[in-house]
Design an enzyme around this catalytic site. Structure first.
Site, PDB file in Angstrom:
ATOM      1  N   GLU A 173      38.561  47.697  41.285  1.00 59.38           N
ATOM      2  CA  GLU A 173      38.971  47.445  42.681  1.00 59.38           C
ATOM      3  C   GLU A 173      38.547  48.572  43.628  1.00 59.38           C
ATOM      4  O   GLU A 173      39.361  49.124  44.371  1.00 59.38           O
ATOM      5  CB  GLU A 173      40.491  47.210  42.760  1.00 59.38           C
ATOM      6  CG  GLU A 173      40.910  45.957  42.019  1.00 59.38           C
ATOM      7  CD  GLU A 173      42.349  45.517  42.285  1.00 59.38           C
ATOM      8  OE1 GLU A 173      43.153  46.308  42.821  1.00 59.38           O
ATOM      9  OE2 GLU A 173      42.667  44.360  41.931  1.00 59.38           O
ATOM     10  N   GLU A 292      41.287  39.957  36.410  1.00 58.26           N
ATOM     11  CA  GLU A 292      42.721  40.079  36.696  1.00 58.26           C
ATOM     12  C   GLU A 292      43.159  38.791  37.371  1.00 58.26           C
ATOM     13  O   GLU A 292      42.647  38.454  38.441  1.00 58.26           O
ATOM     14  CB  GLU A 292      43.028  41.258  37.629  1.00 58.26           C
ATOM     15  CG  GLU A 292      42.992  42.608  36.937  1.00 58.26           C
ATOM     16  CD  GLU A 292      43.476  43.755  37.821  1.00 58.26           C
ATOM     17  OE1 GLU A 292      44.381  43.554  38.646  1.00 58.26           O
ATOM     18  OE2 GLU A 292      42.909  44.845  37.685  1.00 58.26           O
TER      19      GLU A 292
END
Ligand code: AHR
Length: 516
Positions: A173, A292
């Site tokens: 991320e 995710e």
């Protein structure tokens, strides 16, 4: 009662599910590792400190690949501190989760745990506070057979054979302001390419995933993927996607519609990746790693979890308690992943134990299955094979999905939401067709007729459903079986016609034996 018609044909195939689609995630976060998979001294712990009660549930859940060590955690992680003699490993401040990391569990222990559970490891390198040099050294320590200082160090630590980890994530991320060492797309694109270069020189057999956006809501979404892939296109095999579904607005019909936004997300990222390929006139296709995904909201904004006082070890954070409606939305996400099996080649349920997880434990006590355990176990155990293109004719509804974490707009409009979400999988090996069915209507059942072309006779092999009169019902330590699947009898297969009656707000899985 709503009526539905579902049709599919043996030859109309979306794609074959990749083994890696059914993965999960173990991060150094709260009690996922400590008190989760690893708890020396627990009555069920083996000689390595691995909880056997958790391992049994993991085997039942059947994840195929496991991402580690983060997540946000990896962006400040020094892998060297988690290897070697345990008594010499340092305790560090983990800035991602405001906890103390004792490093009693590290890469080698993780690999041992994966081997025991028959799960492929997926490792992430730190491209937040560190960079390509650390990444290549971590890889050399793990995968190089011997004869260099780092590979010999692994052997000295007791792991003679290389770990042979094939799947590596280039950071986590990196577009998020919360991430240690967050970067612009240009900055990340460059560092990811350079890390990929030295990693593939170190071990050309690995596969790499570049970070996509940390969610479709990010204001840089789209441009981020384009720029990152312009840089990394030749060096990576995958781009990542992350999504957490939520019901912040307490609007169940919208919540159950929200997995359809994952369909849009996947299709948009495919379009962007393929546009980068097209500009190069390249036949290469970047695959998607949805590394995710889950439902997560109650403990997401809760400051009590993220900003706990002091610097605890393995705090009780992100311990989301999943209810019946969460399991339904979660099942919808499984269907979205299956129905994009042509491009989503890896997936990781975030996470595995305690922290936003299908398995809960009490430290020193028992382990139990959360509601979301059930659709994942179905997905992984029964979802292998060729995903068929389904035609679904069913009434629809429209909705507006509230996402308070969106920057520009609070609502996503979802104009046409079929009450029934379906995936159909043909396994040539088992000679079966399996249907995953989500009825999103809260008060009406669905009477479904099936037309399956090219399979000869369909005979019901097994069928079960997950439902509960109370959509807020959950499993607890005291009542671990409050929400669990039960036999599904409302299916008839005779004279080539198949029909079934799905209960309102239900997840149903039906497996048929096929005669050709
Ligand atoms: O899974 C929990 C966290 O969610 C991960 O650490 C991070 O990557 C994401 O924001």
């Amino acid at each position: 009662m709503q009526k539905a018609q579902v049709r599919f044909d043996r030859d109309f195939i979306i794609g074959e599910t990749d083994r890696r689609l059914f993965g999960a995630f173990v991060e150094h976060l709260g009690r996922c590792v400590y008190g989760g998979i690893f708890e020396p001294g627990h009555p069920t712990a083996d000689k390595n400190g691995f909880r056997r009660d958790v391992l049994d549930l993991v085997r039942e859940l059947a994840p195929t690949i496991m991402r580690y060590p983060g997540g946000n955690f990896v962006s400040g992680y020094n892998w060297e501190e988690g290897v070697g003699p345990v008594e010499k490993r340092p305790s560090r401040m983990d800035l991602a989760w405001k906890s103390i990391e004792t490093n009693q569990f590290g890469t080698n222990e993780f690999i041992d745990w994966c081997r025991l559970a028959d799960i492929e490891p997926m490792l992430a390198v730190n491209l937040g506070t560190r960079g390509p040099d650390e990444a290549r050294h971590y890889l050399e320590y793990c995968n190089h057979p011997s004869g260099t200082t780092l590979s010999d160090l692994r052997r000295e630590h007791g792991w003679e054979k290389p770990h042979d980890v094939k799947f590596w994530c280039l950071g986590n991320e990196m577009d998020g302001a919360w991430q240690m060492g967050a970067k612009t797309a240009e900055e990340y694109g460059r560092i990811a390419t350079e890390a990929a270069k030295v990693m593939k020189l170190t071990d050309p057999t690995i596969e790499l995933a570049a970070c996509g956006s940390s969610g479709r809501k990010m204001s840089t979404y789209g441009e981020w993927e384009r720029i990152v892939l312009e840089h990394t296109f030749d060096d990576v095999e995958y781009v990542s996607l992350h999504t957490y579904l939520n019901n912040y607005a307490d609007d169940t019909p919208s919540f159950l519609a929200s997995p359809d936004l994952m369909d849009s997300f996947i299709e948009e990222v495919v379009a962007i990746a393929d546009s980068v390929a097209a500009r190069r006139r390249s036949p290469k296709r970047i695959m998607l790693s949805f590394d995710e995904w889950n439902v997560w909201y109650r403990t997401r904004r809760g400051d009590e979890n993220r900003i706990q006082t002091g610097w605890p070890v393995a705090p009780h954070i992100l311990e989301e308690k999943y209810n019946m409606q969460d399991a339904l939305a979660f099942g919808g996400a499984c269907i979205s992943l299956l129905n994009h099996a042509d491009r989503v080649k890896a997936g990781c349920l975030a996470q595995l134990v305690n922290a936003i997880a299908p398995i809960m434990t009490e430290t020193g006590g028992p382990a139990w299955r959360q509601t979301i355990f059930w659709p994942f176990a179905d997905f992984s155990n029964l979802g292998r094979g060729r995903v068929l293109r389904t035609y679904v004719d069913v009434p629809t509804y429209s909705t507006r999905y509230y996402d308070p974490t969106r920057t520009e707009e609070l609502y996503d409009r979802i104009e046409t939401v079929p009450y029934l979400k379906v995936s159909a999988i043909h396994s040539e090996t088992d000679q079966t067709v399996t249907l995953f069915l989500l009825n999103r209507h809260l008060s009406d059942g669905i009477e479904l007729n099936l037309e399956a072309t090219g399979f000869g006779t369909l005979t019901k092999q097994r069928a079960h459903e997950l439902r509960h009169d109370n959509l807020l019902a959950l499993n607890t330590r005291e009542k671990p079986d409050e929400v669990k699947p039960r036999e599904f009898d409302a299916v008839e297969a005779a004279d080539g016609c198949v029909s079934m009656k799905l209960a309102p707000a239900s997840w149903t899985v039906v497996r048929f034996d096929v005669s050709k």
